[in-house]
Write a protein that holds these residues in place. Sequence first.
Motif, PDB file in Angstrom:
ATOM      1  N   VAL A 125      34.932  42.141  40.451  1.00 30.52           N
ATOM      2  CA  VAL A 125      33.908  42.971  39.495  1.00 30.52           C
ATOM      3  C   VAL A 125      34.381  42.596  38.058  1.00 30.52           C
ATOM      4  O   VAL A 125      35.469  42.790  37.724  1.00 30.52           O
ATOM      5  CB  VAL A 125      33.954  44.596  39.866  1.00 30.52           C
ATOM      6  CG1 VAL A 125      32.878  45.344  38.855  1.00 30.52           C
ATOM      7  CG2 VAL A 125      33.884  44.700  41.463  1.00 30.52           C
ATOM      8  N   THR A 126      33.298  42.150  37.471  1.00 31.68           N
ATOM      9  CA  THR A 126      33.422  42.032  36.033  1.00 31.68           C
ATOM     10  C   THR A 126      33.671  43.473  35.321  1.00 31.68           C
ATOM     11  O   THR A 126      33.292  44.340  35.832  1.00 31.68           O
ATOM     12  CB  THR A 126      32.338  41.296  35.131  1.00 31.68           C
ATOM     13  OG1 THR A 126      31.165  42.239  35.199  1.00 31.68           O
ATOM     14  CG2 THR A 126      32.059  39.960  36.197  1.00 31.68           C
ATOM     15  N   LEU A 172      30.515  40.519  41.503  1.00 35.93           N
ATOM     16  CA  LEU A 172      29.650  41.410  40.888  1.00 35.93           C
ATOM     17  C   LEU A 172      29.510  41.441  39.411  1.00 35.93           C
ATOM     18  O   LEU A 172      30.869  41.563  38.877  1.00 35.93           O
ATOM     19  CB  LEU A 172      29.937  42.805  41.422  1.00 35.93           C
ATOM     20  CG  LEU A 172      29.166  43.875  41.494  1.00 35.93           C
ATOM     21  CD1 LEU A 172      27.511  43.566  42.053  1.00 35.93           C
ATOM     22  CD2 LEU A 172      29.491  45.115  41.729  1.00 35.93           C
ATOM     23  N   ASP A 173      28.515  41.354  38.901  1.00 35.24           N
ATOM     24  CA  ASP A 173      28.422  41.305  37.744  1.00 35.24           C
ATOM     25  C   ASP A 173      27.095  42.008  37.001  1.00 35.24           C
ATOM     26  O   ASP A 173      26.145  42.282  37.764  1.00 35.24           O
ATOM     27  CB  ASP A 173      28.265  39.748  37.063  1.00 35.24           C
ATOM     28  CG  ASP A 173      28.554  39.680  35.421  1.00 35.24           C
ATOM     29  OD1 ASP A 173      28.970  40.602  34.913  1.00 35.24           O
ATOM     30  OD2 ASP A 173      28.265  38.500  34.849  1.00 35.24           O
ATOM     31  N   SER A 174      26.977  42.592  35.776  1.00 34.72           N
ATOM     32  CA  SER A 174      25.863  43.044  35.190  1.00 34.72           C
ATOM     33  C   SER A 174      25.740  42.743  33.864  1.00 34.72           C
ATOM     34  O   SER A 174      26.887  42.390  33.132  1.00 34.72           O
ATOM     35  CB  SER A 174      25.913  44.841  35.363  1.00 34.72           C
ATOM     36  OG  SER A 174      26.777  45.345  34.845  1.00 34.72           O
ATOM     37  N   GLU A 175      24.710  43.000  33.407  1.00 33.23           N
ATOM     38  CA  GLU A 175      24.529  42.819  31.849  1.00 33.23           C
ATOM     39  C   GLU A 175      24.777  44.123  31.189  1.00 33.23           C
ATOM     40  O   GLU A 175      23.890  45.218  31.789  1.00 33.23           O
ATOM     41  CB  GLU A 175      23.307  42.060  31.453  1.00 33.23           C
ATOM     42  CG  GLU A 175      23.352  40.565  31.845  1.00 33.23           C
ATOM     43  CD  GLU A 175      22.159  39.913  31.630  1.00 33.23           C
ATOM     44  OE1 GLU A 175      21.423  40.077  30.628  1.00 33.23           O
ATOM     45  OE2 GLU A 175      21.674  38.911  32.311  1.00 33.23           O
ATOM     46  N   LYS A 176      24.964  44.146  29.855  1.00 33.65           N
ATOM     47  CA  LYS A 176      25.014  45.372  29.048  1.00 33.65           C
ATOM     48  C   LYS A 176      23.679  46.069  28.869  1.00 33.65           C
ATOM     49  O   LYS A 176      22.591  45.034  28.552  1.00 33.65           O
ATOM     50  CB  LYS A 176      25.643  45.431  27.697  1.00 33.65           C
ATOM     51  CG  LYS A 176      25.985  46.489  27.046  1.00 33.65           C
ATOM     52  CD  LYS A 176      26.832  46.132  25.697  1.00 33.65           C
ATOM     53  CE  LYS A 176      27.082  47.452  25.020  1.00 33.65           C
ATOM     54  NZ  LYS A 176      27.837  47.310  23.865  1.00 33.65           N
ATOM     55  N   SER A 205      20.563  46.764  36.540  1.00 32.60           N
ATOM     56  CA  SER A 205      20.883  46.296  37.812  1.00 32.60           C
ATOM     57  C   SER A 205      22.081  45.459  37.888  1.00 32.60           C
ATOM     58  O   SER A 205      22.583  45.172  36.771  1.00 32.60           O
ATOM     59  CB  SER A 205      19.583  45.716  38.266  1.00 32.60           C
ATOM     60  OG  SER A 205      19.536  44.378  37.692  1.00 32.60           O
ATOM     61  N   PHE A 206      22.708  44.853  38.857  1.00 29.87           N
ATOM     62  CA  PHE A 206      23.638  44.111  39.139  1.00 29.87           C
ATOM     63  C   PHE A 206      23.109  42.831  39.629  1.00 29.87           C
ATOM     64  O   PHE A 206      22.291  42.482  40.478  1.00 29.87           O
ATOM     65  CB  PHE A 206      24.688  44.898  39.956  1.00 29.87           C
ATOM     66  CG  PHE A 206      25.261  46.167  39.676  1.00 29.87           C
ATOM     67  CD1 PHE A 206      26.279  46.005  38.713  1.00 29.87           C
ATOM     68  CD2 PHE A 206      24.522  47.190  39.614  1.00 29.87           C
ATOM     69  CE1 PHE A 206      27.036  47.150  38.173  1.00 29.87           C
ATOM     70  CE2 PHE A 206      24.919  48.371  39.187  1.00 29.87           C
ATOM     71  CZ  PHE A 206      25.805  48.359  38.354  1.00 29.87           C
ATOM     72  N   ARG A 207      24.263  41.755  39.637  1.00 31.11           N
ATOM     73  CA  ARG A 207      23.985  40.416  40.107  1.00 31.11           C
ATOM     74  C   ARG A 207      25.155  40.257  41.068  1.00 31.11           C
ATOM     75  O   ARG A 207      26.364  40.480  40.824  1.00 31.11           O
ATOM     76  CB  ARG A 207      24.048  39.392  38.974  1.00 31.11           C
ATOM     77  CG  ARG A 207      24.062  37.923  39.405  1.00 31.11           C
ATOM     78  CD  ARG A 207      24.252  37.058  38.275  1.00 31.11           C
ATOM     79  NE  ARG A 207      24.358  35.540  38.605  1.00 31.11           N
ATOM     80  CZ  ARG A 207      23.472  34.587  38.809  1.00 31.11           C
ATOM     81  NH1 ARG A 207      22.099  35.130  38.313  1.00 31.11           N
ATOM     82  NH2 ARG A 207      23.390  33.626  39.146  1.00 31.11           N
ATOM     83  N   LEU A 208      24.852  39.928  42.405  1.00 31.61           N
ATOM     84  CA  LEU A 208      25.890  39.658  43.521  1.00 31.61           C
ATOM     85  C   LEU A 208      25.680  38.350  43.617  1.00 31.61           C
ATOM     86  O   LEU A 208      24.746  37.659  44.336  1.00 31.61           O
ATOM     87  CB  LEU A 208      25.796  40.394  44.779  1.00 31.61           C
ATOM     88  CG  LEU A 208      26.711  40.281  45.954  1.00 31.61           C
ATOM     89  CD1 LEU A 208      28.205  40.871  45.377  1.00 31.61           C
ATOM     90  CD2 LEU A 208      26.312  41.266  46.887  1.00 31.61           C
ATOM     91  N   GLN A 268      19.990  39.294  41.897  1.00 37.30           N
ATOM     92  CA  GLN A 268      20.250  39.388  40.399  1.00 37.30           C
ATOM     93  C   GLN A 268      19.720  40.661  39.961  1.00 37.30           C
ATOM     94  O   GLN A 268      19.529  40.902  38.894  1.00 37.30           O
ATOM     95  CB  GLN A 268      19.773  38.194  39.810  1.00 37.30           C
ATOM     96  CG  GLN A 268      18.333  37.713  39.860  1.00 37.30           C
ATOM     97  CD  GLN A 268      18.353  36.444  39.251  1.00 37.30           C
ATOM     98  OE1 GLN A 268      19.132  35.787  38.885  1.00 37.30           O
ATOM     99  NE2 GLN A 268      17.042  36.031  38.835  1.00 37.30           N
ATOM    100  N   ASN A 269      19.102  41.563  40.939  1.00 41.30           N
ATOM    101  CA  ASN A 269      18.312  42.674  40.476  1.00 41.30           C
ATOM    102  C   ASN A 269      18.527  43.762  41.620  1.00 41.30           C
ATOM    103  O   ASN A 269      17.858  44.513  41.940  1.00 41.30           O
ATOM    104  CB  ASN A 269      16.814  42.457  40.434  1.00 41.30           C
ATOM    105  CG  ASN A 269      16.183  43.280  39.681  1.00 41.30           C
ATOM    106  OD1 ASN A 269      16.827  44.195  38.742  1.00 41.30           O
ATOM    107  ND2 ASN A 269      14.864  43.800  39.955  1.00 41.30           N
TER     108      ASN A 269
END
Length: 107
Positions: free
Chosen positions: A5-6, A79-83, A87-90, A99-100
């Motif tokens: 996880v980022t 697992l990542d997300s943008e500020k 939503s998240f990207r897996l 990615q949503n």
Amino acid sequence: MVIQVTETAKKHIESLAGSESAIIRLAYDSEGCGCGVNGLPALWIVSAKETDDVEIQSNHLHFIIHRLQAVFFEEHLYLDSEKNYPSFRLTGDGQLYGQNIRLVDKR
């Protein structure tokens, strides 16, 4: 199974989960998708682990998955997300799972 996880995704999950102790369930949601092998990855905040759940090793947070749904995912996940994006990207080593992906509170 391992999920990396980022820091951005960690902060995003913590802001949505609140101060309560939360468990994040990685699910393969097939409701409304036809048969059981058609589905979408989902992230759910749950309050307790169920009998058939297994732990997912993670560098942050507490993740679980139903033991039968683990076959739909690779051994190593990211697992990542943008500020400021809801939503998240897996991803895995070999594919993009979504990615949503929304985080739904099911407590």
